[in-house]
Design a protein around this motif. Structure first.
Motif, PDB file in Angstrom:
ATOM      1  N   VAL A  87       0.847  -1.196   0.000  1.00  0.00           N
ATOM      2  CA  VAL A  87       0.000   0.000   0.000  1.00  0.00           C
ATOM      3  C   VAL A  87       0.879   1.240   0.000  1.00  0.00           C
ATOM      4  N   THR A  88       0.397   2.291  -0.641  1.00  0.00           N
ATOM      5  CA  THR A  88       1.177   3.517  -0.772  1.00  0.00           C
ATOM      6  C   THR A  88       0.577   4.689  -0.009  1.00  0.00           C
ATOM      7  N   GLY A  89      -0.500   4.453   0.681  1.00  0.00           N
ATOM      8  CA  GLY A  89      -1.157   5.505   1.440  1.00  0.00           C
ATOM      9  C   GLY A  89      -2.261   4.896   2.280  1.00  0.00           C
ATOM     10  N   ALA A  90      -3.369   5.636   2.406  1.00  0.00           N
ATOM     11  CA  ALA A  90      -4.494   5.159   3.217  1.00  0.00           C
ATOM     12  C   ALA A  90      -5.298   4.129   2.430  1.00  0.00           C
ATOM     13  N   GLN A  91      -4.693   2.959   2.252  1.00  0.00           N
ATOM     14  CA  GLN A  91      -5.316   1.859   1.528  1.00  0.00           C
ATOM     15  C   GLN A  91      -5.261   0.591   2.378  1.00  0.00           C
ATOM     16  N   TYR A  92      -6.078  -0.377   1.982  1.00  0.00           N
ATOM     17  CA  TYR A  92      -5.978  -1.707   2.572  1.00  0.00           C
ATOM     18  C   TYR A  92      -6.581  -2.705   1.607  1.00  0.00           C
ATOM     19  N   TYR A  93      -6.518  -3.966   1.958  1.00  0.00           N
ATOM     20  CA  TYR A  93      -7.078  -5.035   1.143  1.00  0.00           C
ATOM     21  C   TYR A  93      -7.371  -6.203   2.071  1.00  0.00           C
ATOM     22  N   SER A  94      -7.935  -7.250   1.530  1.00  0.00           N
ATOM     23  CA  SER A  94      -8.234  -8.440   2.326  1.00  0.00           C
ATOM     24  C   SER A  94      -7.441  -9.637   1.815  1.00  0.00           C
ATOM     25  N   TYR A  95      -7.117 -10.530   2.734  1.00  0.00           N
ATOM     26  CA  TYR A  95      -6.564 -11.829   2.378  1.00  0.00           C
ATOM     27  C   TYR A  95      -7.708 -12.829   2.284  1.00  0.00           C
ATOM     28  N   PHE A  96      -7.664 -13.688   1.291  1.00  0.00           N
ATOM     29  CA  PHE A  96      -8.602 -14.803   1.209  1.00  0.00           C
ATOM     30  C   PHE A  96      -7.929 -15.991   1.887  1.00  0.00           C
ATOM     31  N   VAL A  97      -8.579 -16.493   2.937  1.00  0.00           N
ATOM     32  CA  VAL A  97      -7.940 -17.424   3.863  1.00  0.00           C
ATOM     33  C   VAL A  97      -8.708 -18.737   3.967  1.00  0.00           C
ATOM     34  N   VAL A  98      -7.970 -19.845   3.987  1.00  0.00           N
ATOM     35  CA  VAL A  98      -8.541 -21.181   4.195  1.00  0.00           C
ATOM     36  C   VAL A  98      -7.664 -21.915   5.216  1.00  0.00           C
ATOM     37  N   GLN A  99      -8.072 -23.131   5.593  1.00  0.00           N
ATOM     38  CA  GLN A  99      -7.226 -23.956   6.452  1.00  0.00           C
ATOM     39  C   GLN A  99      -5.935 -24.308   5.732  1.00  0.00           C
ATOM     40  N   LYS A 100      -4.879 -24.517   6.499  1.00  0.00           N
ATOM     41  CA  LYS A 100      -3.559 -24.782   5.936  1.00  0.00           C
ATOM     42  C   LYS A 100      -3.555 -25.980   4.978  1.00  0.00           C
ATOM     43  N   ASN A 101      -4.298 -27.029   5.339  1.00  0.00           N
ATOM     44  CA  ASN A 101      -4.284 -28.262   4.528  1.00  0.00           C
ATOM     45  C   ASN A 101      -5.371 -28.298   3.456  1.00  0.00           C
ATOM     46  N   SER A 102      -6.051 -27.178   3.241  1.00  0.00           N
ATOM     47  CA  SER A 102      -7.111 -27.132   2.236  1.00  0.00           C
ATOM     48  C   SER A 102      -6.542 -27.268   0.827  1.00  0.00           C
ATOM     49  N   LYS A 103      -7.289 -27.924  -0.039  1.00  0.00           N
ATOM     50  CA  LYS A 103      -6.879 -28.071  -1.435  1.00  0.00           C
ATOM     51  C   LYS A 103      -7.337 -26.887  -2.296  1.00  0.00           C
ATOM     52  N   ILE A 182      -1.273 -11.452  17.967  1.00  0.00           N
ATOM     53  CA  ILE A 182      -1.910 -11.914  19.201  1.00  0.00           C
ATOM     54  C   ILE A 182      -1.895 -13.429  19.287  1.00  0.00           C
ATOM     55  N   ASN A 183      -2.148 -14.091  18.140  1.00  0.00           N
ATOM     56  CA  ASN A 183      -2.219 -15.563  18.069  1.00  0.00           C
ATOM     57  C   ASN A 183      -1.248 -16.045  16.981  1.00  0.00           C
ATOM     58  N   PRO A 184       0.049 -16.151  17.277  1.00  0.00           N
ATOM     59  CA  PRO A 184       1.047 -16.499  16.250  1.00  0.00           C
ATOM     60  C   PRO A 184       0.783 -17.827  15.541  1.00  0.00           C
ATOM     61  N   PHE A 185       0.097 -18.751  16.190  1.00  0.00           N
ATOM     62  CA  PHE A 185      -0.161 -20.056  15.577  1.00  0.00           C
ATOM     63  C   PHE A 185      -1.095 -19.959  14.377  1.00  0.00           C
ATOM     64  N   TYR A 186      -1.802 -18.831  14.217  1.00  0.00           N
ATOM     65  CA  TYR A 186      -2.673 -18.676  13.051  1.00  0.00           C
ATOM     66  C   TYR A 186      -1.871 -18.769  11.747  1.00  0.00           C
ATOM     67  N   ARG A 187      -0.640 -18.295  11.763  1.00  0.00           N
ATOM     68  CA  ARG A 187       0.177 -18.342  10.548  1.00  0.00           C
ATOM     69  C   ARG A 187       0.504 -19.777  10.148  1.00  0.00           C
ATOM     70  N   ASP A 188       0.511 -20.674  11.120  1.00  0.00           N
ATOM     71  CA  ASP A 188       0.797 -22.087  10.840  1.00  0.00           C
ATOM     72  C   ASP A 188      -0.456 -22.873  10.481  1.00  0.00           C
ATOM     73  N   GLU A 189      -1.628 -22.387  10.912  1.00  0.00           N
ATOM     74  CA  GLU A 189      -2.860 -23.143  10.731  1.00  0.00           C
ATOM     75  C   GLU A 189      -3.736 -22.627   9.593  1.00  0.00           C
ATOM     76  N   LEU A 190      -3.355 -21.469   9.037  1.00  0.00           N
ATOM     77  CA  LEU A 190      -4.140 -20.870   7.961  1.00  0.00           C
ATOM     78  C   LEU A 190      -3.290 -20.689   6.719  1.00  0.00           C
ATOM     79  N   LYS A 191      -3.939 -20.633   5.571  1.00  0.00           N
ATOM     80  CA  LYS A 191      -3.259 -20.431   4.292  1.00  0.00           C
ATOM     81  C   LYS A 191      -3.926 -19.289   3.546  1.00  0.00           C
TER      82      LYS A 191
END
Length: 256
Positions: A87-103, A182-191
């Motif tokens: 982002v270059t200013g007052a912008q944001y976006y969303s991540y599309f997230v699933v479980q880590k083992n999702s196909k 806050i919950n570092p394990f989310y990075r391991d459990e989500l994709k």
């Protein structure tokens, strides 16, 4: 300043530490700019009754809600430039997230699956899905997905994925960053399987018929206060600076 005046900052107050950092920011702002008379009372809410209350001087809200619910009543003044990639200013976006083992590797491969949305008035949790489907397949969200579950918050959407109650969610990138701290394990459990288009970051708003202050005035005050906070508090907020915004910054969110 009347005793019952307040500021509502519930958009990103996801923990007591983050809530405290926002409190420090506005306390510092009030100390530097006494002529603006910032209220000392900060409330952690995005409730409509509080946002529209005449004694609420400023509120931090979703830009999509501003367009769809509050356009006649509220005026955007300033928005954060988050410390998120791309982002270059007052912008944001969303991540599309699933479980880590999702196909599932993309939104289009999630046809017929269940999604969790935080709110029917959310840009980052719902509207970005509409935008993506419009661009990729000209599909209707309700027809494309098998089920749409309203979770109540981005955090609850994540929890629903981890519990297997939903397959996919769109999570505000700044919120995702806060929650993974806050919950570092989310990075391991989500994709993360993708990200949405960028849009204007959630604005700090005031009443249209009785503005608390001017856009430039608020932005200048917030930036001076932000740059004077200690490093730990700035690291908690994850905000580089604040930028002035207008209603026209948010109208591209509307999907025809």
């Amino acid at each position: 300043m009347e005793v019952n005046k307040k500021i509502a900052l519930g958009m990103y107050s996801l923990s007591s530490e983050i809530e405290g950092a926002w409190q420090q920011l506005f306390n510092q702002t009030a100390d530097f700019f006494p002529e603006i008379e910032f209220p000392k009372r900060i409330v952690n809410t995005i409730e409509e009754s509080v946002i529209l209350a005449k004694n609420t001087c400023l509120s931090h809200i979703c830009g999509y809600s501003l367009l769809n619910k509050y356009a006649e009543h509220l005026l955007p003044l300033s928005a954060p430039h988050f410390e998120i990639q791309g982002v270059t200013g007052a912008q944001y976006y969303s991540y599309f997230v699933v479980q880590k083992n999702s196909k599932i590797a993309s939104i289009l491969s999630a046809k017929g699956e269940s999604i969790a949305i935080n709110s029917l008035c959310s840009n980052s949790g719902l509207n970005v899905f509409r935008q993506e489907l419009k661009l990729a397949s000209d599909s209707n969200l309700e027809e494309f997905f098998g089920r749409v579950m309203i979770s109540g918050s981005h955090h609850e959407s994540i929890k629903s994925i981890l519990k297997g109650e939903s397959t996919l969610a769109a999570i505000d990138a700044a919120t995702f960053c806060y929650l993974c701290t806050i919950n570092p394990f989310y990075r391991d459990e989500l994709k993360i399987i993708g990200q949405s288009l960028k849009s204007a970051a959630p604005p700090i708003v005031t009443h249209k018929d009785n503005p608390f202050c001017e856009s430039g005035e608020l932005t200048k005050a917030l930036n001076r206060a932000l740059f004077c906070l200690d490093k730990a508090t700035r690291d908690t907020l994850k905000i580089k600076r604040f930028c002035t915004v207008t209603m026209s910054d948010y109208t591209p969110m509307l999907v025809s």
